[in-house]
Write a protein that holds these residues in place. Structure first.
Motif, short mmCIF file in Angstrom:
data_model
loop_
_atom_site.label_atom_id
_atom_site.label_comp_id
_atom_site.label_asym_id
_atom_site.label_seq_id
_atom_site.Cartn_x
_atom_site.Cartn_y
_atom_site.Cartn_z
N CYS A 278 0.86 -1.19 0.00
CA CYS A 278 0.00 0.00 0.00
C CYS A 278 0.89 1.24 0.00
O CYS A 278 2.11 1.13 -0.06
N LEU A 279 0.25 2.39 0.11
CA LEU A 279 0.98 3.65 0.00
C LEU A 279 0.59 4.58 1.15
O LEU A 279 -0.59 4.65 1.52
N GLY A 280 1.58 5.28 1.70
CA GLY A 280 1.29 6.24 2.76
C GLY A 280 2.14 7.48 2.59
O GLY A 280 3.15 7.46 1.90
N THR A 281 1.71 8.55 3.24
CA THR A 281 2.47 9.80 3.14
C THR A 281 3.43 9.97 4.30
O THR A 281 4.30 10.83 4.25
N ASP A 282 3.29 9.15 5.38
CA ASP A 282 3.93 9.46 6.65
C ASP A 282 3.42 10.85 7.07
O ASP A 282 2.43 11.35 6.52
N SER A 283 4.07 11.49 8.03
CA SER A 283 3.50 12.73 8.55
C SER A 283 4.00 13.95 7.79
O SER A 283 5.00 13.88 7.07
N SER A 284 3.34 15.06 8.01
CA SER A 284 3.75 16.32 7.38
C SER A 284 5.02 16.88 7.98
O SER A 284 5.54 17.90 7.51
N ALA A 285 5.54 16.24 9.04
CA ALA A 285 6.83 16.67 9.56
C ALA A 285 7.97 16.07 8.74
O ALA A 285 9.09 16.58 8.75
N SER A 286 7.68 15.00 8.00
CA SER A 286 8.77 14.36 7.23
C SER A 286 8.42 14.19 5.76
O SER A 286 9.06 13.41 5.07
N ASN A 287 7.43 14.94 5.26
CA ASN A 287 7.03 14.66 3.86
C ASN A 287 7.16 15.88 2.97
O ASN A 287 7.87 15.76 1.96
#
Lengths: 419, 419
Positions: free
Chosen positions: A288-297
């Protein structure tokens, strides 16, 4: 009564879609039904909504707080000190903000581990999205900390169950093998089996994690987890990252039906490494696919993530053929639906009404020789006009209820945290 | 008279900006001036507009036409056959469409090589953008073809000069060392010197290009160009890609002041390799940023390109510190202004009025601990509200004149080409 979408492009044909309750009742030509809500689908295409399989939503409060730093310094000097300042209310607004951003970019479901998860659940409930939520458990092999964390994880499961909301599903979320003791991991596994809960864990994100594990246990991370019987029969384990896996570990993961979540932008930004996608594919693992958090993306836009997903694999392999557009799109839709046991990911009669209308007049979707190519390689979430989740319209004409108030609150928290 | 922007965030302070003619006359607090156009800058930040240093604008017609293919097949079976069908009018509308997309994503200047460039120049003129345009010369070592190509290149230079428009600058654009003969390259160099024109060339994009060159000439591409005295003193050479460079070639490029254009998304999508950015930086080369065409990217959004630029370097180095946000932003602004000899790239009194207002209420720019981080790692072109180029407003409130007609025409051409 229900929602009737007229004259929308669906799989290259103009169709009508009728939604009743939380699912798609009928797809056809010239559907005549009484509807509470009528949507003109002309100039738009209907596609399944996207599923973000790994994120930490409330960290949206920390976008641009600290970038371009080595991991240890980033965590110790920046992220952990500021996280210690976050109140339950901050996390509530952080999650509201993330839900807003996800809805505006066509995501209707996400898989989240963090703390104060009851606040996150409240935000999800209000947003109309679907989410799999767990208290991020870290005991650092400290027994009293473990007791507290087990208590917090259990409490959140009980809280989420009491909500009795089909959109909000509790999961168990041990942070990782290097932050949770063997005893903590075994408790997670037992609790997951007993309560029929999925498990969401960070796994083999960095080479250091692997080296430290080998030093400590004589085994690589996946081998270590197998040795403590973490992969119980039938247990649904969703592992984020899965970068540093050898062939034997891939075999073990396949044997136990573990799902891997690919987070290309975060992996690139942190310099963690590249998912061995071709090997996982050959072994038949579900990815699957994820963005991780907005602190590391620093974005939650799954359209952008699909492009990173494909381009990183092509670049790493030196081969433009690997991970083509359709496979990327599947990662964000059908593969994720399979991982989470959701009856969605394709627009078909009888499935959950989780879908998007994208604006075919957006420059990014023109010309339209191949819609899937355009969605993966050119679109951003801004191409999404309408978002429907569980049979409810969450966005139409790019308007989401409460946007202004959320931004005002985020700004207040920002002014507090930046001090 | 002129344009007065009130209360806009500029370098972290609220300022007014007064534009007169094509340049920024004054920046200050509470400027009182009569203006033809008054723009409320509150809730917005002013930033320099972006410069796309390598693209083929008219290929916007071919977005999603062919993806996920190996290079030879992609060119021979798909791109070249369809390009043979493109009329001058198609190219005019393709360039109009690209200009529209660039304006909507905050780019006001681009560097383009293609054919029917008089049609592209017409599109640029109407768009209000700035462009450096050249006829893509390919002779495949055929003498009669070379004569025709020299004629076409010369004709376009004369045409562009006659336009007498400071926004449209002719350049000479030999496609590459493997498609242009030694005689063709020498003609380019002589013509560029005589007419004081810059030269734009594809260079060392693939490993095959280097291997073929070594086989044929005994030299690597940059050494070969030096050996035929292509790098004449004072000649402004802008080389796209520059991936497969060794230390000696980097030294030669530095000696001759050659600019390198990094095209991360295209390089990744085609699996071409990774720009040796840290080596180029250490050697002191000027590096700009380009999207390449929508056939190989598939986007002209320079905000997205900045994120790819940084993340690819971090990923390839396994180091989150390399190519930080500010350096990426510089590639797309000041570095490009230097390469093209433009008095812009920073918002200062006396510079060209080429600037953007970005919407600080866009979710992607919140919270705003660090605007440059947000612009590079989170923003897309959709955050741009207002675009000003050469002292003229090309977009305001995301509205660009003629958008509907351009999309209608692009759709007509699409229906013709997809047959």
């Amino acid at each position: 009564m229900g929602i009737l979408i007229k004259n929308v492009l669906l799989d290259n044909e103009t169709k009508d879609i009728f939604i009743k309750g939380n699912s798609i009742e009928k797809i056809g030509s010239s559907i005549e039904k009484n509807a509470d809500i009528a949507i003109d689908g002309s100039g738009k295409a209907a596609i399944p909504s996207l599923i973000n399989a790994h994120t930490h939503s409330a960290m949206n409060l920390l976008r641009s707080f600290a970038d371009d730093m080595v991991l240890d310094e980033w965590l110790n000097k920046k992220i952990w000190p500021v996280e210690a300042k976050l109140s339950r209310e901050d996390i509530y607004w952080g999650a509201k903000f993330a839900c807003l951003e996800m809805i505006k970019s066509g995501t209707t479901c996400f898989n989240d581990m963090y703390f104060s998860m009851d606040a996150v659940a409240q935000a999800v409930k209000e947003s109309g999205m679907r989410a799999f939520l767990g208290h991020a458990m870290l005991d650092f092999s400290d027994e009293s900390k473990r007791k507290k964390e087990i208590d917090a994880a259990q409490k959140f499961v009980d809280y989420a169950k009491k909500l009795n909301n089909s959109r909000i599903v509790p999961v168990l979320t041990p942070h990782s093998i290097y932050t949770v003791s063997r005893e903590g991991l075994v408790w997670i596994k037992d609790c997951a089996e007993k309560n029929n809960l999925a498990v969401h864990i960070h796994l083999s994100e960095t080479e250091k994690e692997v080296n430290d594990c080998v030093k400590k246990t004589g085994k690589r991370p996946v081998e270590y987890l197998e040795s403590i019987e973490f992969f119980a029969p039938g247990l649904n384990v969703i592992a984020a990252h899965g970068i540093w896996l050898d062939n034997n570990e891939i075999k073990i993961l396949k044997k136990h039906g573990v799902t891997i979540v690919y987070n290309p932008a975060s992996n690139m930004k942190l310099g963690s490494g590249v998912l061995p996608f071709e090997k996982l594919k050959k072994a038949g693992l579900n990815v699957c696919l994820g963005t991780d958090s907005s602190a590391s993306n620093n974005s939650l836009d799954m359209f952008e993530e699909m492009k990173f997903a494909s381009l990183l694999q092509k670049s790493n392999a030196g081969n433009p053929v690997v991970l083509p557009a359709q496979e990327c799109f599947d990662m964000a839709t059908v593969n994720a639906a399979r991982a989470f046991g959701l009856n969605c990911g394709k627009i078909k009669e009888g499935t959950l009404a989780d879908l998007l209308l994208v604006d075919l007049n957006n420059t990014k979707l023109n010309p339209n020789y191949n819609l899937v190519s355009n969605l993966v390689y050119s679109a951003t979430g801004d191409c999404v006009d309408t978002v429907i989740c569980d049979g409810r319209v969450l966005m139409h004409g790019r308007k989401v209820k409460g946007e202004k108030e959320i931004l005002r609150k985020v700004n207040e928290i920002f002014l507090k945290l930046k001090k």
